[in-house]
Write an enzyme that holds these catalytic residues in place. Sequence first.
Site, short mmCIF file in Angstrom:
data_model
loop_
_atom_site.label_atom_id
_atom_site.label_comp_id
_atom_site.label_asym_id
_atom_site.label_seq_id
_atom_site.Cartn_x
_atom_site.Cartn_y
_atom_site.Cartn_z
N TYR A 133 0.86 -0.99 0.16
CA TYR A 133 0.05 0.07 0.42
C TYR A 133 1.07 1.51 -0.46
CZ TYR A 133 -3.79 3.66 1.30
OH TYR A 133 -3.87 4.26 1.99
N ASP A 171 9.77 3.04 -0.59
CA ASP A 171 8.31 3.23 0.10
C ASP A 171 8.30 2.87 2.04
OD1 ASP A 171 5.81 4.47 1.85
OD2 ASP A 171 4.57 3.88 0.29
N LYS A 206 4.47 9.66 8.47
CA LYS A 206 4.78 8.48 9.98
C LYS A 206 5.42 8.88 10.90
CE LYS A 206 1.69 5.18 8.02
NZ LYS A 206 1.37 4.52 7.09
C1 LIG Z 1 0.48 4.33 5.77
C2 LIG Z 1 1.19 4.90 4.78
C3 LIG Z 1 1.27 5.14 3.33
C4 LIG Z 1 0.26 6.53 3.76
O1 LIG Z 1 0.64 7.47 4.41
P1 LIG Z 1 -0.70 8.08 4.73
O2 LIG Z 1 0.18 9.70 5.35
O3 LIG Z 1 -1.88 7.81 5.50
O4 LIG Z 1 -1.00 9.15 3.56
C5 LIG Z 1 1.86 5.35 2.45
N1 LIG Z 1 2.72 4.03 2.39
C6 LIG Z 1 2.96 3.46 3.27
C7 LIG Z 1 4.24 2.13 3.37
C8 LIG Z 1 2.61 3.47 4.92
O5 LIG Z 1 2.16 2.56 4.71
#
Ligand SMILES: *Cc1c(COP(=O)(O)O)cnc(C)c1O
Length: 432
Positions: free
Chosen positions: A146, A241, A269
């Site tokens: 994701y 990511d 995060k």
């Molecule tokens: C949480 C997450 C996102 C999205 O971040 P948001 O701040 O919720 O838009 C993208 N990539 C990964 C791997 C994530 O865990």
Amino acid sequence: MAPSYRKSQEMFEESQVYIPGGVNSPVRAFKSVGMDPPFIARGNGSRMWDVDGNEYIDYVCSWGPLILGHRHPAVMHAVQRCLERGITYGAPTDLELTLARMVVEALPGVEMVRMVNSGTEATMSALRLARAYTKRNKIVKFEGCYHGHHDSLLIKAGSGALTHGVPTSPGVPENIAGNTINARYNDLPLLEKIMAEVGREVAAIIVEPAAGNMGLVPAAEGFLEGLRKLCNQYGALLIFDEVITGFRLSYGGAQSYYNVTPDLTCLGKIIGGGMPVGAYGGVREIMQMISPAGPVYQAGTLSGNPLAMTAGIATLEQLQQPGVYEELNRKSALLAQGLSQAAKAAGASVWFNRVQSLQCTFFTSQAVTDFASASTSDTKRYAAFFKSMLDQGIYLAPAQFETAFVSLAHTDEDIERTVEASFNAFKAAANI
Ligand SMILES: *Cc1c(COP(=O)(O)O)cnc(C)c1O
């Protein structure tokens, strides 16, 4: 006696009148565990309390940002001092410079960084940049990973989309979906075939270097190295990511932990210390293409805002202390070990994956190495496990295909209590 969730249930009922599904992010609705969510009133350290007064040991940690736990004093003080001066200016501040320098110094693949407001924005912008730099359109992603909810990547996404049974969302134009290729996590031979076919049209391969949105699935030995090699071979960019893994697997992120350097890195995060944040960075030559240094447009009213930068800086400063990651990983190992023993004693058939302070208990007897094997999990058993844990004051992710986050605030006693509670919960799961 089973705890009462009465006030939460009333609030959830009314929220559904004003907010779609009653929540501002789907997984919070607890749909895949068949319950209504507790409404949270406050948090402290490893704990949260809901509006009915129930206390929880929290292993969601706001889905990753709270690596220090709730209300860490250093973060609280820094944010309070920042608030006294003002909230936002829409003009450069020293705080952006400080956090940017810290990120560049921490991550081998990052020479320059641009702050945004969410992980979604970070991956969206990184893809635009990769397409501009390579003058190509196609993106390769991996099933079950994701990267946020924008069109290019909402193609068979994991996490919320997975557990809510909308593998591809309506509203995503087919011509955009057509530029995204889904490969299989940990399957290099398949990827080699894909690249042999369309590699010269691929702008970037984007990957979670430890996949945290289909439960937790570690990258197999050689997988990330293989991606690096294929990207080099076909002139595509490698995007890590690291929204979850950045400053989580190690201070230098997954790229330091696995010793594989991507061309672009997406963050979020932890670097916001609990405030809304995202960032993307990479080598100077590519990053210089971003406006106003270059032609690739990307902007943000609240990007790099003082509160998020301050909370992020304070959090990273704590993570620079010696021994922090050793301690975090020791606790995580303790929890994994305890859960594994409890599951065995309770006769539950489960598979554990763990990478440092990320871990997941899958209700399947087979090894979980990709989306297909993760999908063999018995989500009804997970729901039974989850509900029993919640009733015993242990707050886990309300879905099988999510990660448990261990924080520095968790004590050995917290973990002991969690393991004790898990025996009953594993029994409940085994006996449905
Ligand atoms: C949480 C997450 C996102 C999205 O971040 P948001 O701040 O919720 O838009 C993208 N990539 C990964 C791997 C994530 O865990």
